[in-house]
Write an enzyme that holds these catalytic residues in place. Structure first.
Site, PDB file in Angstrom:
ATOM      1  N   GLY A 104       0.835  -1.191   0.000  1.00  0.00           N
ATOM      2  CA  GLY A 104       0.000   0.000   0.000  1.00  0.00           C
ATOM      3  C   GLY A 104       0.869   1.239   0.000  1.00  0.00           C
ATOM      4  O   GLY A 104       2.092   1.166  -0.075  1.00  0.00           O
ATOM      5  N   GLY A 106       0.873   5.537   1.531  1.00  0.00           N
ATOM      6  CA  GLY A 106       0.238   6.655   2.225  1.00  0.00           C
ATOM      7  C   GLY A 106       0.985   7.932   1.940  1.00  0.00           C
ATOM      8  O   GLY A 106       1.777   8.019   0.997  1.00  0.00           O
ATOM      9  N   GLY A 107       0.754   8.963   2.775  1.00  0.00           N
ATOM     10  CA  GLY A 107       1.393  10.240   2.564  1.00  0.00           C
ATOM     11  C   GLY A 107       2.901  10.188   2.724  1.00  0.00           C
ATOM     12  O   GLY A 107       3.624  11.011   2.177  1.00  0.00           O
ATOM     13  N   PHE A 108       3.415   9.229   3.456  1.00  0.00           N
ATOM     14  CA  PHE A 108       4.846   9.093   3.722  1.00  0.00           C
ATOM     15  C   PHE A 108       5.566   8.391   2.584  1.00  0.00           C
ATOM     16  O   PHE A 108       6.770   8.543   2.412  1.00  0.00           O
ATOM     17  CB  PHE A 108       5.056   8.259   4.994  1.00  0.00           C
ATOM     18  CG  PHE A 108       4.503   6.890   4.826  1.00  0.00           C
ATOM     19  CD1 PHE A 108       5.235   5.890   4.259  1.00  0.00           C
ATOM     20  CD2 PHE A 108       3.193   6.640   5.159  1.00  0.00           C
ATOM     21  CE1 PHE A 108       4.672   4.652   4.037  1.00  0.00           C
ATOM     22  CE2 PHE A 108       2.641   5.406   4.949  1.00  0.00           C
ATOM     23  CZ  PHE A 108       3.387   4.410   4.395  1.00  0.00           C
ATOM     24  N   GLY A 109       4.859   7.553   1.821  1.00  0.00           N
ATOM     25  CA  GLY A 109       5.499   6.712   0.825  1.00  0.00           C
ATOM     26  C   GLY A 109       4.935   5.302   0.879  1.00  0.00           C
ATOM     27  O   GLY A 109       3.940   5.039   1.550  1.00  0.00           O
ATOM     28  N   VAL A 111       4.731   0.974   1.348  1.00  0.00           N
ATOM     29  CA  VAL A 111       5.091  -0.077   2.300  1.00  0.00           C
ATOM     30  C   VAL A 111       5.165  -1.389   1.536  1.00  0.00           C
ATOM     31  O   VAL A 111       4.385  -1.630   0.607  1.00  0.00           O
ATOM     32  CB  VAL A 111       4.083  -0.183   3.462  1.00  0.00           C
ATOM     33  CG1 VAL A 111       2.716  -0.566   2.981  1.00  0.00           C
ATOM     34  CG2 VAL A 111       4.576  -1.154   4.518  1.00  0.00           C
ATOM     35  N   LYS A 125       8.168  -0.073   6.008  1.00  0.00           N
ATOM     36  CA  LYS A 125       7.625   1.259   5.763  1.00  0.00           C
ATOM     37  C   LYS A 125       8.770   2.126   5.247  1.00  0.00           C
ATOM     38  O   LYS A 125       9.747   2.374   5.954  1.00  0.00           O
ATOM     39  CB  LYS A 125       7.047   1.825   7.060  1.00  0.00           C
ATOM     40  CG  LYS A 125       6.467   3.222   6.938  1.00  0.00           C
ATOM     41  CD  LYS A 125       5.880   3.639   8.290  1.00  0.00           C
ATOM     42  CE  LYS A 125       5.297   5.036   8.223  1.00  0.00           C
ATOM     43  NZ  LYS A 125       4.698   5.445   9.512  1.00  0.00           N
ATOM     44  N   ASP A 222      -3.770   9.866  16.279  1.00  0.00           N
ATOM     45  CA  ASP A 222      -4.231   9.520  14.929  1.00  0.00           C
ATOM     46  C   ASP A 222      -4.871   8.138  14.916  1.00  0.00           C
ATOM     47  O   ASP A 222      -4.654   7.343  14.001  1.00  0.00           O
ATOM     48  CB  ASP A 222      -3.061   9.579  13.942  1.00  0.00           C
ATOM     49  CG  ASP A 222      -3.538   9.708  12.493  1.00  0.00           C
ATOM     50  OD1 ASP A 222      -4.677  10.150  12.279  1.00  0.00           O
ATOM     51  OD2 ASP A 222      -2.771   9.362  11.572  1.00  0.00           O
TER      52      ASP A 222
END
Length: 420
Positions: A104, A106-109, A111, A125, A222
């Protein structure tokens, strides 16, 4: 007479001398004019070289500063009881971060799923260079979760810092994140009432550990469905501590921060509107998540506002006041649920999302409310309707609503710095 002749010859020669002198002056003037472009060119070259030199020095100092920061990070991380894994090992485990291993993003990059030489499966991650999550959040997550050990918290196995690469290595959780099941019309049928009830209790126990039982008090900030992972037995594990705040001692007062981060729909009103957070902010997020688990739909997201022109919390409150709580429950649970347990969960969820944080229970009290048939529950007050404010509505309408439907196969991947 001879003198007279010499004087005449001198007069004849004088114009020639004057002409030659004028020619010399003109020649020098032409020579000076020709030298000006050469001088200007030399000055331009010198200025350009000087500028390049200063730019080179600035970049050199910047690279050195980055290297020093990386070294300092490694020194800091090495002080933790956490393995520093070799980058080549991670590359081999993930097959050079191949797309086939991608779980998947996300905003970080992204995984990735990986397998170590021992056969142990991992989730990696990978913080991308363009990620909104910076070095501070990366180090914060490492330092935070490295101190935490609980069956309802995801386990961090190690980390890696290599040049521009920042990697977190977690245990691989095969069933991925809760949102991948809860908000999927096909997969949600796999979550019968017993499974959902166990997930609710597991999340509550994980938060009790963070707030009360760990050596350092943590506020997650969060908590949401995509940050709850499900293992092979569907046991919940809270993940993603990039936004977590830790506190030492007994100080549990509210904290005001100038920067609001997290996820709209799960943020407590005092945090979303004023930047004030405490353990009661996590209690609010838990209440939202509990109601989502009961109902099977998201709270105040662009999706829910478009479909129902209302938030899930306000919908729950209306049903409560009209004594129609049974209509709030996901229809797929009708044949497997316990009416008493469902009623207590619904009631507890509304107590958790009350507008006044002082009226919300602590997580240890929440757990007692969920498991004790003898405990009398107070009447809840109306939850805040801040998600329908003009500011939030304008934000929701203006953003890409597709992000509300993103499902991560491994929720350890989701961290967003700033509202989304």
């Amino acid at each position: 007479m001879e003198y007279f002749h010499k004087y005449r010859r001198h007069l004849k020669d004088s114009p020639q001398t004057q002409n030659s002198t004028a020619q010399g002056i003109q020649s020098k003037s032409n020579s000076s004019s020709a030298e000006i472009p050469v001088v200007v060119s030399i000055l331009v070259v010198v200025i350009c070289c000087t500028c390049f030199y200063f730019i080179y020095c600035w970049r050199w100092r910047k690279r050195n500063a980055i290297r020093r920061a990386q070294v300092q990070s490694l020194v800091t991380l090495s002080k933790l009881d956490l393995p520093l894994m070799d980058f080549s090992t991670i590359v081999e485990a993930t097959n050079s971060f191949s797309e086939s291993n991608k779980l998947g993003e996300g905003g970080f990059g992204p995984v990735y799923k990986g397998a170590l030489s021992s056969g142990h499966e991992i989730a990696v991650k990978r913080l991308s260079a363009k990620s909104r999550q910076g070095t501070v959040e990366f180090q914060n997550e490492v330092e935070s979760i490295a101190k935490l050990q609980h069956r309802n918290l995801v386990k961090l196995l190690g980390c890696c810092v290599h040049k521009e690469e920042k990697l977190l290595i977690y245990e691989f959780v095969p069933n991925g994140s809760l949102d991948a099941f809860l908000f999927d019309s096909k997969k949600s049928s796999q979550l019968d009432w017993k499974t959902r009830h166990d997930i609710i209790l597991g999340i509550a126990r994980g938060l009790i550990y963070l707030h009360e039982d760990s050596q350092v008090k943590f506020i997650h900030r969060d908590l949401k469905a995509s940050n709850v992972l499900l293992d092979d037995r569907m046991n919940p594990k809270i993940s993603d501590f990039g936004l977590a705040k830790c506190f030492y001692g007994e100080d549990s007062n509210e904290v005001n921060t100038g920067k609001v981060v997290g996820t709209l729909g799960y943020m407590a009103p005092e945090y979303a509107l004023n930047g004030t957070f405490s353990i009661k902010s996590d209690v609010f997020s838990f209440g939202v998540l509990l109601l989502e688990i009961l109902n099977g739909q998201r709270n105040s997201s662009a999706y829910h506002l478009q479909q129902h022109d209302d938030t899930l919390l306000h919908h729950a409150w209306i049903l409560w006041t009209e004594d129609r709580a049974s209509e709030f429950i996901d229809p797929t649970l009708s044949n497997s649920c316990s009416a008493n347990e469902v009623s207590r969960c619904f009631h507890t969820g509304l107590l958790c999302v009350q507008e006044n944080p002082e009226e919300r229970p602590t997580m240890s009290t929440v757990l007692l409310m969920l498991i004790s048939d003898q405990m009398q529950l107070p009447s809840p007050t109306e939850p805040s309707n801040y998600a329908r404010s003009n500011t939030v509505l304008d934000f929701l309408r203006g953003r890409d609503t597709a992000s509300s439907h993103n499902e991560s196969l491994n929720g350890v991947t989701i961290t967003s710095i700033g509202p989304r």
